[in-house]
Write a protein that holds these residues in place. Structure first.
Motif, short mmCIF file in Angstrom:
data_model
loop_
_atom_site.label_atom_id
_atom_site.label_comp_id
_atom_site.label_asym_id
_atom_site.label_seq_id
_atom_site.Cartn_x
_atom_site.Cartn_y
_atom_site.Cartn_z
N ILE A 116 0.93 -1.37 -0.17
CA ILE A 116 -0.02 0.12 -0.08
C ILE A 116 0.85 1.29 0.18
CG2 ILE A 116 -1.86 1.23 1.12
CD1 ILE A 116 -2.52 -1.42 2.57
N ILE A 117 0.85 2.23 -0.87
CA ILE A 117 1.59 3.31 -1.12
C ILE A 117 0.85 4.37 -0.55
CG2 ILE A 117 2.81 4.57 -2.92
CD1 ILE A 117 2.62 2.42 -4.84
N CYS A 118 1.43 5.20 0.40
CA CYS A 118 0.87 6.12 1.37
C CYS A 118 1.67 7.64 1.27
CB CYS A 118 0.56 5.92 2.48
SG CYS A 118 -0.66 4.47 2.47
N VAL A 119 2.39 7.94 0.19
CA VAL A 119 3.48 8.90 0.21
C VAL A 119 2.65 10.29 -0.17
CG1 VAL A 119 5.53 7.30 -0.19
CG2 VAL A 119 4.07 8.39 -2.27
N PRO A 120 3.22 11.29 0.27
CA PRO A 120 2.58 12.76 -0.05
C PRO A 120 3.04 13.35 -1.35
CG PRO A 120 4.29 13.01 1.52
CD PRO A 120 4.49 11.37 1.26
N LEU A 129 2.46 20.74 -8.19
CA LEU A 129 2.80 19.27 -7.35
C LEU A 129 3.93 18.91 -7.44
CD1 LEU A 129 -0.88 18.24 -7.78
CD2 LEU A 129 0.04 18.85 -5.58
N ASP A 130 4.51 18.55 -6.47
CA ASP A 130 5.73 17.75 -6.36
C ASP A 130 5.48 16.37 -6.66
OD1 ASP A 130 8.51 16.70 -6.43
OD2 ASP A 130 8.89 17.85 -4.08
N TYR A 131 5.61 15.77 -7.49
CA TYR A 131 5.55 14.43 -7.69
C TYR A 131 6.69 13.28 -7.46
CZ TYR A 131 0.78 15.42 -9.59
OH TYR A 131 -0.30 15.67 -9.90
N SER A 132 7.57 13.96 -6.92
CA SER A 132 8.99 13.26 -6.72
C SER A 132 9.08 12.20 -5.61
CB SER A 132 10.24 14.21 -6.53
OG SER A 132 10.06 14.92 -5.38
N PRO A 133 8.33 12.62 -4.66
CA PRO A 133 8.05 11.38 -3.69
C PRO A 133 7.26 10.23 -4.13
CG PRO A 133 7.74 13.45 -2.55
CD PRO A 133 7.93 13.81 -3.91
N THR A 156 -3.61 10.51 -3.59
CA THR A 156 -4.26 11.05 -4.55
C THR A 156 -3.74 11.64 -5.54
OG1 THR A 156 -6.20 11.77 -2.81
CG2 THR A 156 -6.13 12.75 -5.06
N THR A 157 -3.81 11.31 -6.97
CA THR A 157 -3.04 11.85 -7.74
C THR A 157 -3.82 12.47 -9.18
OG1 THR A 157 -1.13 10.90 -9.39
CG2 THR A 157 -2.95 9.55 -8.65
N TYR A 158 -3.15 12.91 -10.04
CA TYR A 158 -3.89 13.09 -11.45
C TYR A 158 -4.62 11.80 -12.28
CZ TYR A 158 0.63 11.75 -13.19
OH TYR A 158 1.87 11.01 -13.30
N ALA A 159 -5.49 11.87 -12.77
CA ALA A 159 -5.91 10.63 -13.74
C ALA A 159 -4.91 10.37 -14.64
CB ALA A 159 -7.14 11.37 -14.56
N ILE A 299 -4.78 20.35 -1.04
CA ILE A 299 -3.66 19.59 -2.05
C ILE A 299 -4.31 19.10 -3.50
CG2 ILE A 299 -1.68 18.10 -2.39
CD1 ILE A 299 -1.31 20.38 -0.39
N ALA A 300 -5.28 18.15 -2.88
CA ALA A 300 -6.09 17.28 -3.93
C ALA A 300 -6.53 18.13 -5.18
CB ALA A 300 -7.22 16.50 -3.52
N PRO A 301 -7.45 19.28 -5.21
CA PRO A 301 -7.70 19.98 -6.30
C PRO A 301 -6.52 20.54 -7.02
CG PRO A 301 -8.75 20.79 -4.27
CD PRO A 301 -7.75 20.02 -3.91
N HIS A 302 -5.18 20.53 -6.64
CA HIS A 302 -4.18 21.10 -7.71
C HIS A 302 -3.70 19.94 -8.61
CE1 HIS A 302 -2.94 24.84 -5.82
NE2 HIS A 302 -3.19 24.31 -4.61
N HIS A 303 -4.14 18.57 -8.11
CA HIS A 303 -3.89 17.65 -9.06
C HIS A 303 -4.62 17.81 -10.35
CE1 HIS A 303 -1.73 14.84 -6.42
NE2 HIS A 303 -2.57 15.24 -5.55
N LEU A 304 -5.75 18.28 -10.25
CA LEU A 304 -6.82 18.27 -11.74
C LEU A 304 -6.37 19.69 -12.11
CD1 LEU A 304 -9.11 17.40 -13.20
CD2 LEU A 304 -10.67 18.69 -11.59
#
Length: 453
Positions: A116-120, A129-133, A156-159, A299-304
């Motif tokens: 289970i992946i739970c990183v920020p 958004l910084d997706y590196s982690p 939570t991530t982009y589609a 944070i989550a709305p920034h993905h979209l």
């Protein structure tokens, strides 16, 4: 053709009840190979990862907790996760019983049946958004992937993020997703808290890369929740999560604006809330407060928003709602200044006590907490600030200032009390008719000298 088959053919989501007392275990899942040393591995032991460990501590599975930070692993081992006392005790018990192993060795990830992946995904000042982690975590998981595993992405991530970061890299390793390794997206429940019973009855969103992947995830999560919210595909699940959080963001901004309007027009907003919430068909209950706290709304709305910008598309309603929520704590401080002025006091010469720091009642989540922003702005206005919350002993550090916590709130001698979050077991009986209280919850009807936010 059944309704379920029609929905499947059309690619529509469905809700599945798993029973009133779900008790399934990994060993009972025919799609998951049980020849693993660990039943569950949790990647990333921040607040979400620790809560995930805590939820699964009730099972008899051996668990693996992975984090690249040795200092974070040491904090968890010492029982100082900065979360609830119940979570710390349950995790400490799991370690003592040798049901939980903490490690920074990525090779151990290959030994878990379910990963289970739970990183920020942090948001810098640029709002990109910084997706590196997340990318680093997915890379470690894919590199260690073993046939028979179920990999669940909860961040939570982009589609399309789960497909890009897990499915395609698995193919490059010649591991067939849906056959050799199952892949699913199932974000943490938005209102997750330390109450196991509440989490059991909250719907869990689940989407799989294939039908087999989804069914493997359903059988795994069916052990811990009563109701599952299913989609046929990863992208549909990812977009569902983004839609839910976007709705809550807009809803929060609109609620707060109505609260301000009611205050200006001398209309009791708590009565408006009660009347509006009588509609049980509403997607989300109506509430208002000092801002939009928590990861999801901040944070989550920034993905979209980041993703649609690449398609030259703007979402002005969502952008306006986020901007409104961002400025809500400043409006709270302005309200404090006006109420104090009516009492003949200046904010810069007053003592303000904040009650309740958490984002939601009965949680210990401080991520993006409006209460912390309000306290920071009060300090910058020259006020003397303290807080009272039985979940936190204090002090809370804001910049270079240490804000003290008061187990006995009367010791602070406040000129003004701001009720930010009202926990179920919070005792407000100490408030007297000599105190002035700004009610940021709009629900504390029994409090004397209460004025609405």
């Amino acid at each position: 053709m059944t309704v379920q088959n029609i929905r499947r053919k059309l690619g529509l989501s469905e809700v599945v009840d798993t029973g009133d007392s779900p008790q399934k275990f990994v060993g009972e899942n025919p799609r998951i190979d049980n020849n693993f040393e660990y039943g569950i591995a949790v990647i990333g032991l921040g607040p979400v990862g620790v809560r995930t460990l805590h939820k699964h501590c009730i099972s008899k599975d051996r668990m693996l907790g992975f984090d690249v930070s040795e200092s974070r692993l040491a904090e968890i081992a010492k029982g100082s996760t900065s979360l609830s006392l119940l979570e710390d005790k349950r995790i400490a018990h799991a370690i003592d019983e040798q049901l939980l192993t903490l490690t920074a060795d990525p090779a151990e990830l290959s030994k878990a049946a379910v990963v289970i992946i739970c990183v920020p995904t942090p948001v810098p000042e640029t709002k990109i958004l910084d997706y590196s982690p997340l990318r680093d975590a997915c890379r470690l998981v894919v590199d260690a992937a073993s046939p028979g595993q179920l990999i669940v992405q909860t961040t939570t991530t982009y589609a399309g993020g789960t497909r890009e970061l897990i499915v395609e890299p698995l193919r490059e390793r010649s591991l067939a997703p849906g056959i050799d390794v199952h892949v699913a997206f199932s974000p943490e429940q938005t209102h997750a808290d330390s109450s196991q019973s509440k989490n059991i009855h909250a719907p869990r969103l689940v989407g799989g890369y294939t039908t087999s992947c989804r069914e493997a995830a359903v059988e795994f999560f069916g052990r811990g929740v009563v109701k599952l919210q299913l989609t046929y595909g990863l992208e549909a699940a990812e977009m569902t999560k983004l839609f839910e959080t976007a709705f809550q963001t807009v809803n929060t901004a609109l609620n707060n604006e109505f609260a301000q309007a009611c205050t200006a027009l001398d209309i009791p907003f708590e009565e408006v809330l009660e009347s509006a919430n009588l509609d049980q068909d509403a997607v989300s209950g109506f509430s208002a407060g000092s801002g939009a706290g928590g990861y999801e709304l901040n944070i989550a709305p920034h993905h979209l928003l980041n993703q649609v910008q690449a398609h030259d598309l703007q979402l002005p309603v969502l952008e306006a709602a986020m901007n409104s929520n961002k400025h809500r704590p400043a409006a709270v401080v302005e309200r404090c200044a006006r109420v104090l002025a009516d009492l003949g006091n200046e904010l810069s010469d007053s003592k303000v006590l904040v009650i309740g720091l958490s984002n939601q009642p009965d949680t210990t989540d401080l991520f993006g907490s409006p209460a912390l922003q309000v306290m920071d702005l009060l300090l910058k206005s020259g006020a003397d600030v303290g807080f009272h919350d039985h979940h936190f002993a204090g002090p809370i550090t804001l910049g270079e200032v240490h804000v003290p916590g008061y187990p006995n709130p009367r010791d602070f001698g406040a000129d003004l009390i701001f009720l930010n979050t009202q926990h179920s077991y919070a005792d407000l009986s100490w408030i007297s008719d000599a105190d002035t209280v700004i009610d940021g919850t709009y629900r504390a009807k029994g409090v004397l000298n209460r004025v609405p936010l």
